[in-house]
Scaffold this motif. Structure first.
Motif, short mmCIF file in Angstrom:
data_model
loop_
_atom_site.label_atom_id
_atom_site.label_comp_id
_atom_site.label_asym_id
_atom_site.label_seq_id
_atom_site.Cartn_x
_atom_site.Cartn_y
_atom_site.Cartn_z
N GLU A 166 0.86 -1.17 0.00
CA GLU A 166 0.00 0.00 0.00
C GLU A 166 0.90 1.23 0.00
N VAL A 167 0.74 2.07 -1.02
CA VAL A 167 1.59 3.26 -1.10
C VAL A 167 0.74 4.49 -0.84
N ARG A 168 1.13 5.27 0.12
CA ARG A 168 0.44 6.53 0.41
C ARG A 168 1.45 7.67 0.38
N THR A 169 0.97 8.88 0.56
CA THR A 169 1.88 10.02 0.46
C THR A 169 3.01 9.92 1.47
N GLU A 170 2.66 9.53 2.70
CA GLU A 170 3.65 9.62 3.77
C GLU A 170 4.39 8.32 4.04
N HIS A 171 3.89 7.19 3.50
CA HIS A 171 4.58 5.93 3.74
C HIS A 171 4.13 4.87 2.73
N ALA A 172 4.90 3.78 2.74
CA ALA A 172 4.44 2.58 2.02
C ALA A 172 4.48 1.45 3.04
N ILE A 173 3.52 0.49 2.90
CA ILE A 173 3.49 -0.63 3.83
C ILE A 173 3.45 -1.93 3.03
N ILE A 174 4.33 -2.86 3.45
CA ILE A 174 4.39 -4.16 2.77
C ILE A 174 3.90 -5.21 3.76
N CYS A 175 2.87 -5.96 3.35
CA CYS A 175 2.27 -6.95 4.25
C CYS A 175 2.21 -8.31 3.58
N LEU A 176 2.14 -9.36 4.42
CA LEU A 176 1.92 -10.70 3.87
C LEU A 176 0.52 -11.19 4.19
N ASP A 177 0.30 -11.54 5.44
CA ASP A 177 -0.97 -12.21 5.77
C ASP A 177 -2.00 -11.22 6.24
N ARG A 178 -3.25 -11.62 6.05
CA ARG A 178 -4.37 -10.80 6.50
C ARG A 178 -5.10 -11.59 7.59
N ILE A 179 -5.27 -11.00 8.74
CA ILE A 179 -5.99 -11.69 9.82
C ILE A 179 -7.41 -11.15 9.84
N GLN A 180 -8.39 -12.03 9.71
CA GLN A 180 -9.78 -11.58 9.68
C GLN A 180 -10.27 -11.29 11.09
N SER A 181 -11.01 -10.20 11.26
CA SER A 181 -11.73 -10.01 12.52
C SER A 181 -13.23 -10.05 12.20
N TYR A 182 -14.06 -9.63 13.15
CA TYR A 182 -15.49 -9.90 13.00
C TYR A 182 -16.27 -8.79 12.30
N GLY A 183 -15.65 -7.67 12.01
CA GLY A 183 -16.41 -6.58 11.40
C GLY A 183 -17.38 -5.97 12.41
N GLY A 184 -18.57 -5.60 11.97
CA GLY A 184 -19.57 -5.02 12.87
C GLY A 184 -19.27 -3.55 13.17
N LEU A 185 -19.76 -3.09 14.31
CA LEU A 185 -19.62 -1.69 14.70
C LEU A 185 -18.92 -1.60 16.05
N PRO A 186 -18.14 -0.53 16.28
CA PRO A 186 -17.38 -0.47 17.53
C PRO A 186 -18.25 -0.40 18.78
N SER A 187 -17.80 -1.10 19.81
CA SER A 187 -18.53 -1.09 21.09
C SER A 187 -18.73 0.34 21.56
N GLY A 188 -19.95 0.65 21.95
CA GLY A 188 -20.24 1.98 22.46
C GLY A 188 -20.76 2.92 21.39
N SER A 189 -20.87 2.45 20.13
CA SER A 189 -21.34 3.36 19.09
C SER A 189 -22.85 3.34 18.96
N SER A 190 -23.54 2.44 19.64
CA SER A 190 -25.00 2.56 19.71
C SER A 190 -25.44 2.42 21.17
N SER A 191 -26.77 2.43 21.40
CA SER A 191 -27.29 2.55 22.77
C SER A 191 -26.89 1.36 23.65
N ARG A 192 -27.14 1.53 24.94
CA ARG A 192 -26.78 0.48 25.88
C ARG A 192 -27.98 -0.39 26.20
N ALA A 193 -27.72 -1.64 26.57
CA ALA A 193 -28.82 -2.56 26.84
C ALA A 193 -28.43 -3.53 27.97
N LEU A 194 -29.45 -4.22 28.48
CA LEU A 194 -29.25 -5.19 29.56
C LEU A 194 -29.54 -6.60 29.03
N VAL A 195 -28.56 -7.50 29.17
CA VAL A 195 -28.77 -8.88 28.72
C VAL A 195 -29.26 -9.73 29.87
#
Ligand code: ATP
Ligand code: MG
Length: 419
Positions: A166-195
């Motif tokens: 990945e080449v950008r103005t301020e740096h380039a980054i060279i990567c090998l593997d991609r680690i998948q995470s779960y996606g979704g939305l960050p904790s705390g970005s919507s209302s609170r609830a009780l489980v």
């Protein structure tokens, strides 16, 4: 893993980027959550145009402990789609080539003795002023590397050794593997609830599903001590600790239903017990939620799974509260819930045999299909407000490390009266 002196992590977040005006808020929340999660690892998290980056504070390569810590903890940050450890370089062809040449022997270590290693590069040029277009960068490196390493074979569609640049103005980054995470939305970005968290398999999965949509959760569990074992609370505390790894940590409350269950046992017809317990649970949950400013209840109910989860019974249970009740597992097969439970590491804990409140004074054949007015008529035999008050006196906060309880002494009156 063979040692590669990675010194940057590139983090990708898909859905967030689509959020228009809210984008900044979501990004800041994600950044805060990542910082919180990675605290103590001596790293720096920062964002730049649609990406999040992590580097060591001294800009030196990450230590093996940092690599392990980041890999394990970052997977549990909702909002991230994937991340890759990478090598940082100046954004010029010469510097990028020097970095790749220096580290390519390490990239090849795990293919030792292999021939025809399917290779390709995928380049992305963020800065359009960079002299080569992405395709030409890829061709350049294919020529350089294939002539130097005859064990490589160009494979554009199915590469085993995929080098991302990945080449950008301020740096380039060279990567090998991609680690998948779960996606979704960050904790705390919507209302609170009780489980409503039991010791079972489903409610932890339901909690996890809601956390993946940015909902911050507190937890409430019902027990019936001394009719349920003392081990129940440490078990639910352990489930909460595991779930808290995926969010800004929430609190666990516990409520003892035993006395109210005795009253129901002694006053009402046996076959209605399960539904009456559950209506009581919902009312207590509603009161706690209102007191703690939580906007919805979450349960692990799944349609048709057990007697209390027929459509009619769900309706009867639902009518005990005015609150929004979220049931993310409603249409989910048990097998799928088990798969998630294994993946998020709650399954083993849930599987520990331990009776919970629902099993206390269980009727032999609980009603599955009763019209609401029959249930309401049965309930009229009870003084509901008194039962709720009685149970509410027992609500305590559970110490997540030990499973010990502390009574909540300052029980304020909720703003809204429970039904
Ligand atoms: P689970 O595996 O989550 O216990 P279940 O399939 O066993 O679910 P039920 O026992 O009928 O189904 O419970 C349905 C939902 O009601 C649970 O998912 C949970 O949200 C809530 N619930 C049940 N028992 C309790 C309890 N003792 N404390 C808190 N919530 C409970
Ligand atoms: Mg259960």
């Amino acid at each position: 893993m063979d040692y590669i002196p990675y010194n940057i992590v590139l983090c990708r977040y898909g859905e967030l980027a689509l959020k228009g005006k809210n984008r900044k808020r979501f990004e800041n929340q994600l950044k805060d959550n990542m910082r919180h999660k990675l605290a103590g690892l001596d790293i720096k998290v920062y964002s730049d145009r649609g990406r999040m980056y992590i580097r060591s504070k001294d800009r030196e390569p990450f230590t093996p402990e940092q690599v392990d810590g980041i890999s394990v903890r970052l997977k549990k940050v909702f909002g991230l789609v994937s991340f890759s450890f990478g090598l940082h370089s100046e954004p010029t062809m010469e510097a990028i080539e020097a970095t790749i040449r220096e580290h390519f022997p390490s990239f090849l270590k795990k293919y030792e003795g292999q021939t025809d290693i399917p290779y390709r590069m995928k380049a992305r040029r963020g800065d359009k002023r960079f002299p080569l277009i992405s395709r030409d960068i890829e061709i350049h490196f294919a020529e350089v590397l294939l002539s130097e390493y005859p064990q490589l074979k160009l494979d554009l569609s199915n590469p085993e050794l995929l080098v991302s640049l990945e080449v950008r103005t301020e740096h380039a980054i060279i990567c090998l593997d991609r680690i998948q995470s779960y996606g979704g939305l960050p904790s705390g970005s919507s209302s609170r609830a009780l489980v409503l968290l039991s010791g079972g398999i489903d409610s932890p999965v339901a909690a996890w599903q809601m956390m993946s949509r940015g909902t911050r959760l507190d937890f409430l569990t019902f027990h019936s001590y001394p009719y349920t074992p003392i081990e129940l609370l440490p078990k639910v505390a352990e489930l909460t600790r595991v779930l808290n790894k995926y969010q800004i940590p929430g609190k666990l409350y516990a409520c003892n239903l035993a006395e109210a269950q005795k009253v129901i046992r002694d006053t009402c017809e046996e076959k209605y017990r399960t539904i009456l317990y559950r209506r009581l649970m919902f009312r207590i949950s509603e009161r706690l939620a209102l007191m703690k400013d939580l906007e919805a209840l979450v349960t692990g109910e799944s349609l048709g799974q057990v007697a209390s989860q027929t459509m009619r019974n769900l309706h009867a249970i639902n009518r005990s509260t005015d609150m929004l009740v979220l049931r993310p597992l409603l249409g989910m097969d048990k097998d799928f819930a088990v798969k998630i439970a294994r993946d998020i590491e709650t399954f083993e804990i849930s599987n520990i045999e331990c009776a919970d409140s629902c099993t206390v004074f269980m009727p032999d054949s609980p009603i599955t299909n009763s019209p609401l007015h029959f249930i309401e008529r049965e309930e009229e035999k009870l003084d509901n407000d008194a039962l709720i008050d009685m149970c509410f006196q027992t609500v305590s906060q559970v110490d997540l490390a030990t499973g010990d309880e502390t009574l909540i002494t300052e029980i304020e009156e909720p703003e809204k009266k429970t039904k």
